[in-house]
Write a protein that holds these residues in place. Structure first.
Motif, PDB file in Angstrom:
ATOM      1  N   ASP A   1      -6.116  18.993  30.231  1.00 33.15           N
ATOM      2  CA  ASP A   1      -7.001  17.669  30.076  1.00 33.15           C
ATOM      3  C   ASP A   1      -8.299  18.119  29.687  1.00 33.15           C
ATOM      4  N   GLU A   2      -8.543  18.378  28.387  1.00 33.65           N
ATOM      5  CA  GLU A   2      -9.525  18.865  27.624  1.00 33.65           C
ATOM      6  C   GLU A   2     -10.337  17.631  27.082  1.00 33.65           C
ATOM      7  N   ARG A   3     -11.595  17.750  27.472  1.00 37.31           N
ATOM      8  CA  ARG A   3     -13.010  16.517  27.147  1.00 37.31           C
ATOM      9  C   ARG A   3     -13.884  17.377  26.439  1.00 37.31           C
ATOM     10  N   GLU A   4     -14.122  16.762  25.516  1.00 41.02           N
ATOM     11  CA  GLU A   4     -15.137  17.113  24.559  1.00 41.02           C
ATOM     12  C   GLU A   4     -16.215  15.931  24.332  1.00 41.02           C
TER      13      GLU A   4
ATOM     14  N   PRO B   1     -10.282   9.732  34.865  1.00 43.03           N
ATOM     15  CA  PRO B   1      -9.043  10.676  35.013  1.00 43.03           C
ATOM     16  C   PRO B   1      -8.131  10.090  33.909  1.00 43.03           C
ATOM     17  N   PRO B   2      -7.080  10.725  33.494  1.00 37.98           N
ATOM     18  CA  PRO B   2      -6.386  10.438  32.434  1.00 37.98           C
ATOM     19  C   PRO B   2      -5.315   9.259  33.008  1.00 37.98           C
ATOM     20  N   TRP B   3      -4.473   8.694  32.138  1.00 31.72           N
ATOM     21  CA  TRP B   3      -3.522   7.505  32.690  1.00 31.72           C
ATOM     22  C   TRP B   3      -2.632   8.220  33.517  1.00 31.72           C
ATOM     23  N   TRP B   4      -2.172   9.651  33.518  1.00 33.75           N
ATOM     24  CA  TRP B   4      -1.115  10.022  34.148  1.00 33.75           C
ATOM     25  C   TRP B   4      -1.565  10.475  35.715  1.00 33.75           C
ATOM     26  N   ASN B   5      -2.834  10.624  35.759  1.00 34.05           N
ATOM     27  CA  ASN B   5      -3.304  11.190  37.095  1.00 34.05           C
ATOM     28  C   ASN B   5      -4.183  10.218  37.804  1.00 34.05           C
ATOM     29  N   ASN B   6      -3.485   9.205  38.493  1.00 35.23           N
ATOM     30  CA  ASN B   6      -3.921   8.031  39.241  1.00 35.23           C
ATOM     31  C   ASN B   6      -3.280   8.284  40.656  1.00 35.23           C
ATOM     32  N   ALA B   7      -3.813   7.346  41.595  1.00 33.70           N
ATOM     33  CA  ALA B   7      -3.334   7.517  42.981  1.00 33.70           C
ATOM     34  C   ALA B   7      -1.784   7.664  43.513  1.00 33.70           C
ATOM     35  N   LEU B   8      -1.043   7.019  42.180  1.00 35.02           N
ATOM     36  CA  LEU B   8       0.439   6.793  42.690  1.00 35.02           C
ATOM     37  C   LEU B   8       1.163   8.002  41.907  1.00 35.02           C
ATOM     38  N   THR B   9       0.577   8.486  40.953  1.00 33.14           N
ATOM     39  CA  THR B   9       1.357   9.914  40.261  1.00 33.14           C
ATOM     40  C   THR B   9       0.597  11.212  40.373  1.00 33.14           C
ATOM     41  N   GLU B  10      -0.601  11.108  41.230  1.00 38.26           N
ATOM     42  CA  GLU B  10      -1.340  12.406  40.974  1.00 38.26           C
ATOM     43  C   GLU B  10      -0.567  13.538  41.935  1.00 38.26           C
ATOM     44  N   PHE B  11       0.047  13.328  43.019  1.00 35.65           N
ATOM     45  CA  PHE B  11       0.743  14.526  43.856  1.00 35.65           C
ATOM     46  C   PHE B  11       1.964  15.078  42.912  1.00 35.65           C
ATOM     47  N   VAL B  12       2.808  13.943  41.959  1.00 36.63           N
ATOM     48  CA  VAL B  12       3.557  14.348  41.100  1.00 36.63           C
ATOM     49  C   VAL B  12       3.139  15.362  40.123  1.00 36.63           C
TER      50      VAL B  12
ATOM     51  N   LEU C   1      10.823  24.192  44.367  1.00 37.28           N
ATOM     52  CA  LEU C   1       9.741  24.645  45.066  1.00 37.28           C
ATOM     53  C   LEU C   1       9.068  25.683  44.573  1.00 37.28           C
ATOM     54  N   THR C   2       9.261  26.491  43.704  1.00 43.63           N
ATOM     55  CA  THR C   2       8.948  27.645  43.320  1.00 43.63           C
ATOM     56  C   THR C   2       8.058  27.325  41.977  1.00 43.63           C
ATOM     57  N   THR C   3       8.427  26.219  41.075  1.00 41.54           N
ATOM     58  CA  THR C   3       7.904  26.061  39.786  1.00 41.54           C
ATOM     59  C   THR C   3       6.960  24.819  40.090  1.00 41.54           C
ATOM     60  N   THR C   4       5.959  24.895  40.785  1.00 42.20           N
ATOM     61  CA  THR C   4       5.149  23.763  40.899  1.00 42.20           C
ATOM     62  C   THR C   4       4.165  23.716  39.501  1.00 42.20           C
ATOM     63  N   GLY C   5       3.842  22.249  39.658  1.00 38.91           N
ATOM     64  CA  GLY C   5       3.090  21.832  38.511  1.00 38.91           C
ATOM     65  C   GLY C   5       1.804  22.223  38.427  1.00 38.91           C
ATOM     66  N   CYS C   6       0.772  22.047  37.649  1.00 39.25           N
ATOM     67  CA  CYS C   6      -0.537  22.589  37.467  1.00 39.25           C
ATOM     68  C   CYS C   6      -1.210  21.731  36.403  1.00 39.25           C
ATOM     69  N   VAL C   7      -2.481  21.417  36.638  1.00 36.88           N
ATOM     70  CA  VAL C   7      -3.449  20.590  35.761  1.00 36.88           C
ATOM     71  C   VAL C   7      -4.620  21.446  35.489  1.00 36.88           C
ATOM     72  N   LYS C   8      -4.652  21.779  34.308  1.00 41.01           N
ATOM     73  CA  LYS C   8      -5.984  22.566  33.837  1.00 41.01           C
ATOM     74  C   LYS C   8      -7.083  21.694  33.227  1.00 41.01           C
ATOM     75  N   ARG C   9      -8.055  21.571  33.769  1.00 38.85           N
ATOM     76  CA  ARG C   9      -8.998  20.593  33.182  1.00 38.85           C
ATOM     77  C   ARG C   9     -10.242  21.292  32.745  1.00 38.85           C
TER      78      ARG C   9
END
Length: 153
Positions: free
Chosen positions: A105-108, A83-94, A20-28
């Protein structure tokens, strides 16, 4: 036996606190580069500055990119950002909340600008002469009755 049950529940409680205290994070982040470098970059109407330039973003989707550089044609385009493969409707919350890692997620994007086309010198001179003649000619008289009543006493 009760001590083993307490030990087990302590581990479960500790695991729950950690999860509960170590939540995930996505930097785009998106980076825009141009050839030649230094072109003024605007994304969705927001001026970001000269290229190369980077900006963080929150949502995926299409972005309207505009590139402007002296001596080069202005370029406007729509840049898709799926979005990348790991960020879709089923896995986004996780991925956003439960994985105790920072996902990046670095885009150039790279754009080649085309030199501006300049009209032939004879066309420029002919247009300049036409404008000069138009400016030196006497303006046409207004139609009769246009200003009647404006300057009467």
């Amino acid at each position: 036996m009760p001590r083993d049950g307490c030990r087990w529940s302590a581990w479960v409680a500790l695991l729950a606190v950690v999860v509960l205290t170590t939540t995930g994070c996505v930097k785009r982040r998106m980076t825009i580069r141009t050839d030649p470098p230094g072109a003024l970059v605007s994304v969705n109407g927001e001026e970001l500055g000269p290229s190369p330039v980077s900006k963080s973003f929150t949502y995926y989707g299409d972005r309207e990119v505009e590139l402007v550089a002296d001596g080069y044609e202005r370029r406007r385009l729509v840049q898709p950002t799926p979005p990348p493969w790991w960020n879709n409707a089923l896995t986004e919350f996780v991925t956003e909340n439960l994985i105790p890692l920072t996902l990046r997620d670095e885009r150039e994007f790279f754009y080649q600008l085309q030199p501006a086309s300049t009209p032939p010198q004879t066309d420029v001179a002919r247009r300049a002469e036409a404008l000069r003649a138009q400016a030196q000619s006497r303006p046409p008289d207004p139609p009769p009755g246009l200003f009647e009543g404006l300057f009467s006493n």
